[in-house]
Scaffold this motif. Structure first.
Motif, mmCIF file in Angstrom:
data_model
loop_
_atom_site.group_PDB
_atom_site.id
_atom_site.type_symbol
_atom_site.label_atom_id
_atom_site.label_comp_id
_atom_site.label_asym_id
_atom_site.label_seq_id
_atom_site.Cartn_x
_atom_site.Cartn_y
_atom_site.Cartn_z
ATOM 1 N N ILE A 147 0.837 -1.210 0.000
ATOM 2 C CA ILE A 147 0.000 0.000 0.000
ATOM 3 C C ILE A 147 0.864 1.250 0.000
ATOM 4 O O ILE A 147 0.633 2.195 -0.774
ATOM 5 C CB ILE A 147 -0.949 -0.011 1.221
ATOM 6 C CG1 ILE A 147 -1.996 -1.114 1.083
ATOM 7 C CG2 ILE A 147 -1.638 1.350 1.374
ATOM 8 C CD1 ILE A 147 -2.882 -1.282 2.309
ATOM 9 N N GLU A 148 1.869 1.296 0.876
ATOM 10 C CA GLU A 148 2.726 2.487 0.962
ATOM 11 C C GLU A 148 3.469 2.732 -0.346
ATOM 12 O O GLU A 148 3.577 3.867 -0.817
ATOM 13 C CB GLU A 148 3.707 2.333 2.127
ATOM 14 C CG GLU A 148 3.020 2.391 3.496
ATOM 15 C CD GLU A 148 3.980 2.188 4.652
ATOM 16 O OE1 GLU A 148 5.050 1.568 4.429
ATOM 17 O OE2 GLU A 148 3.650 2.615 5.777
ATOM 18 N N ARG A 159 -7.646 -6.130 9.940
ATOM 19 C CA ARG A 159 -7.759 -5.422 11.216
ATOM 20 C C ARG A 159 -6.414 -4.813 11.617
ATOM 21 O O ARG A 159 -6.339 -3.684 12.083
ATOM 22 C CB ARG A 159 -8.254 -6.384 12.295
ATOM 23 C CG ARG A 159 -8.391 -5.715 13.645
ATOM 24 C CD ARG A 159 -8.683 -6.716 14.740
ATOM 25 N NE ARG A 159 -8.662 -6.054 16.041
ATOM 26 C CZ ARG A 159 -8.683 -6.692 17.192
ATOM 27 N NH1 ARG A 159 -8.732 -7.999 17.218
ATOM 28 N NH2 ARG A 159 -8.660 -6.031 18.327
ATOM 29 N N PHE A 160 -5.336 -5.598 11.444
ATOM 30 C CA PHE A 160 -4.001 -5.116 11.798
ATOM 31 C C PHE A 160 -3.658 -3.867 10.980
ATOM 32 O O PHE A 160 -3.180 -2.862 11.526
ATOM 33 C CB PHE A 160 -2.970 -6.223 11.532
ATOM 34 C CG PHE A 160 -1.575 -5.894 11.993
ATOM 35 C CD1 PHE A 160 -1.083 -6.388 13.189
ATOM 36 C CD2 PHE A 160 -0.735 -5.087 11.224
ATOM 37 C CE1 PHE A 160 0.194 -6.076 13.627
ATOM 38 C CE2 PHE A 160 0.545 -4.773 11.644
ATOM 39 C CZ PHE A 160 1.012 -5.270 12.849
ATOM 40 N N VAL A 161 -3.901 -3.921 9.673
ATOM 41 C CA VAL A 161 -3.547 -2.801 8.791
ATOM 42 C C VAL A 161 -4.478 -1.615 9.025
ATOM 43 O O VAL A 161 -4.079 -0.462 8.856
ATOM 44 C CB VAL A 161 -3.547 -3.258 7.317
ATOM 45 C CG1 VAL A 161 -3.124 -2.123 6.391
ATOM 46 C CG2 VAL A 161 -2.600 -4.445 7.125
ATOM 47 N N GLU A 162 -5.730 -1.879 9.440
ATOM 48 C CA GLU A 162 -6.630 -0.790 9.839
ATOM 49 C C GLU A 162 -6.055 -0.048 11.043
ATOM 50 O O GLU A 162 -6.021 1.191 11.075
ATOM 51 C CB GLU A 162 -8.015 -1.336 10.190
ATOM 52 C CG GLU A 162 -8.906 -1.635 9.004
ATOM 53 C CD GLU A 162 -10.293 -2.064 9.437
ATOM 54 O OE1 GLU A 162 -10.944 -1.298 10.177
ATOM 55 O OE2 GLU A 162 -10.722 -3.165 9.051
ATOM 56 N N LEU A 220 -6.018 1.367 6.225
ATOM 57 C CA LEU A 220 -7.279 0.880 5.682
ATOM 58 C C LEU A 220 -8.452 1.299 6.552
ATOM 59 O O LEU A 220 -8.278 1.650 7.722
ATOM 60 C CB LEU A 220 -7.270 -0.655 5.592
ATOM 61 C CG LEU A 220 -6.263 -1.314 4.659
ATOM 62 C CD1 LEU A 220 -6.360 -2.831 4.768
ATOM 63 C CD2 LEU A 220 -6.455 -0.861 3.225
ATOM 64 N N GLU A 221 -9.640 1.214 5.962
ATOM 65 C CA GLU A 221 -10.877 1.427 6.710
ATOM 66 C C GLU A 221 -11.941 0.522 6.110
ATOM 67 O O GLU A 221 -11.966 0.319 4.891
ATOM 68 C CB GLU A 221 -11.318 2.891 6.646
ATOM 69 C CG GLU A 221 -12.482 3.203 7.558
ATOM 70 C CD GLU A 221 -12.686 4.707 7.758
ATOM 71 O OE1 GLU A 221 -13.701 5.072 8.379
ATOM 72 O OE2 GLU A 221 -11.843 5.489 7.305
ATOM 73 N N SER A 222 -12.795 -0.029 6.935
ATOM 74 C CA SER A 222 -13.842 -0.938 6.464
ATOM 75 C C SER A 222 -15.210 -0.397 6.821
ATOM 76 O O SER A 222 -15.400 0.179 7.897
ATOM 77 C CB SER A 222 -13.666 -2.334 7.085
ATOM 78 O OG SER A 222 -12.448 -2.921 6.684
ATOM 79 N N ILE A 263 -8.705 1.903 0.852
ATOM 80 C CA ILE A 263 -7.539 2.682 1.271
ATOM 81 C C ILE A 263 -8.028 3.922 2.004
ATOM 82 O O ILE A 263 -8.885 4.652 1.514
ATOM 83 C CB ILE A 263 -6.677 3.088 0.060
ATOM 84 C CG1 ILE A 263 -6.329 1.868 -0.794
ATOM 85 C CG2 ILE A 263 -5.418 3.811 0.518
ATOM 86 C CD1 ILE A 263 -5.527 0.816 -0.064
ATOM 87 N N LYS A 264 -7.479 4.155 3.170
ATOM 88 C CA LYS A 264 -7.962 5.250 4.010
ATOM 89 C C LYS A 264 -7.429 6.598 3.535
ATOM 90 O O LYS A 264 -6.258 6.726 3.161
ATOM 91 C CB LYS A 264 -7.524 5.007 5.455
ATOM 92 C CG LYS A 264 -8.156 5.931 6.467
ATOM 93 C CD LYS A 264 -7.796 5.488 7.870
ATOM 94 C CE LYS A 264 -8.429 6.379 8.920
ATOM 95 N NZ LYS A 264 -8.088 5.939 10.280
ATOM 96 N N ASP A 265 -8.290 7.600 3.557
ATOM 97 C CA ASP A 265 -7.879 8.955 3.196
ATOM 98 C C ASP A 265 -7.016 9.535 4.308
ATOM 99 O O ASP A 265 -7.329 9.414 5.488
ATOM 100 C CB ASP A 265 -9.115 9.834 2.986
ATOM 101 C CG ASP A 265 -8.749 11.198 2.421
ATOM 102 O OD1 ASP A 265 -7.663 11.317 1.829
ATOM 103 O OD2 ASP A 265 -9.560 12.130 2.581
ATOM 104 N N GLY A 266 -5.908 10.175 3.947
ATOM 105 C CA GLY A 266 -5.010 10.752 4.945
ATOM 106 C C GLY A 266 -4.301 9.703 5.763
ATOM 107 O O GLY A 266 -3.967 9.926 6.924
ATOM 108 N N CYS A 267 -4.066 8.529 5.158
ATOM 109 C CA CYS A 267 -3.485 7.426 5.937
ATOM 110 C C CYS A 267 -2.048 7.685 6.339
ATOM 111 O O CYS A 267 -1.520 6.996 7.202
ATOM 112 C CB CYS A 267 -3.575 6.121 5.149
ATOM 113 S SG CYS A 267 -2.772 6.193 3.544
ATOM 114 N N GLY A 268 -1.423 8.682 5.739
ATOM 115 C CA GLY A 268 -0.055 8.974 6.136
ATOM 116 C C GLY A 268 0.028 9.762 7.425
ATOM 117 O O GLY A 268 1.108 9.992 7.964
#
Length: 348
Positions: free
Chosen positions: A40-41, A77-80, A85-87, A95-100
């Motif tokens: 993902i990164e 769950r771990f990556v969330e 991530l978001e579910s 892919i989560k917005d603003g995940c950085g």
């Protein structure tokens, strides 16, 4: 919304998840999680994916990585919790917005706690390479950790080369490891503490809490982490959770008088075992208890399941099976011993 603005479905082919080869005892969740985070990164940096792009289904990823859907669920769950991530129900995992900009770090897991507890046990009891480890059940009893978590931790220690499995027996292979501090909060415990603090300043007894999804967004963790954190607070008597429209309510942990039917039945079953049974006794059937207490068989089954988790009864299948008492639910150890061993009293 225009067609160009719709979230894109990422395919398994473009992810190329070639991580289906695992060494004996290697922790699959850790390996796949590390791969997914790195992918993902890297993909975000290249611009090949963007926020709100949907991941493939858990079933598709499980098939192509050679693991179960439950393993992929644990990976998600771990990556969330890592912040990538978001579910959401009926939408999927994206892919989560603003995940950085994630501010909640993944803390020590239950597996890591258990692994360190096992290593400590090996050191304190003078284990040497070649010695056989005691059973998972005994390890769980000594460390106070569930057998399921012990089993996962042993898998981790196998991948580290500390333990190996020979003919269904776990054997110590090396003891030259360093012990780490295991008195660190898990992420669930940390979030539970933060929720508890927030509730104390913003809610009163009887008030209903928001849904788990709102808590997950507020504390930047997965819904499952919130669920486990609220479960901890329920055990402390701070919250009371009911299914359906009732939701989770703040209660007075000193004067808690709200109980499910199965909780009342559990108390009655406790008293029944104390007054009528000894270790090895066979309990009446679920149908008999349901008729006696005027509740449904499902309610009795739930109460019995709780007693089983606490180690007071066990379920045996088959023609000669049934529900058997394995311990007496009584706090006073002296009286507990008398209840278990009447023959000893008679002989002395």
């Amino acid at each position: 919304m225009s067609q160009s603005n719709l979230p894109r479905q990422i395919t398994v082919a473009e992810m190329a998840p070639h991580v289906h080869s695992f060494a004996p005892g290697e922790n699959k969740v850790n390996k796949i999680s590390s791969w997914l985070i790195a992918w993902i990164e890297k993909s975000l940096k290249k611009g090949s994916i963007k926020p709100y792009d949907l991941l493939p289904s858990k079933g598709d990823l499980a098939f192509h990585t050679g693991v179960s859907k439950g393993t992929i669920q644990s990976v998600f769950r771990f990556v969330e919790d890592y912040g990538l991530l978001e579910s959401k129900q009926r939408i999927g995992t994206y892919i989560k917005d603003g995940c950085g900009n994630n501010t909640t770090k993944k803390l020590t897991s239950k597996r890591e706690f258990a692994a360190e507890a096992i290593k400590k046990y090996l050191c304190e009891n003078g284990y040497k390479p070649g010695d056989c480890l005691i059973s998972i059940r005994k390890l769980g009893s000594i460390t106070g950790i569930s057998p399921a978590t012990i089993r996962i931790a042993i898998g981790s220690l196998i991948s580290e080369g500390i333990i190996k499995k020979e003919n269904n027996i776990f054997v110590v292979t090396r003891t030259d490891f360093q012990l780490e501090d295991v008195q660190v909060q898990t992420l669930v415990e940390k979030i539970a503490g933060e929720i508890k603090l927030y509730i104390s300043g913003n809610y009163h007894a009887g008030e209903k809490l928001p849904v788990n999804q709102e808590w997950a967004q507020k504390f930047n963790v997965s819904i499952k982490t919130i669920h486990d954190a609220l479960k901890l607070l329920s055990k402390e008597g701070i919250l009371y959770t009911r299914r359906g429209q009732y939701g989770t309510v703040v209660v007075n942990n000193i004067n808690k008088n709200i109980q499910y039917h199965y909780e009342r039945v559990e108390i009655k079953l406790n008293n029944y075992i104390i007054e009528n049974c000894e270790v090895g006794s066979r309990l009446p059937s679920i149908a008999e208890f349901a008729k006696q207490y005027g509740v449904s068989a499902k309610t009795v089954k739930k109460a019995l399941d709780n007693l089983s988790e606490e180690g007071y009864i066990t379920f045996v299948r088959g023609r000669w099976g049934g529900t058997f008492v394995t311990d007496i639910p009584q706090g006073n150890e002296g009286y507990k011993w008398l209840a278990i061993s009447r023959d000893y009293v008679a002989e002395n």
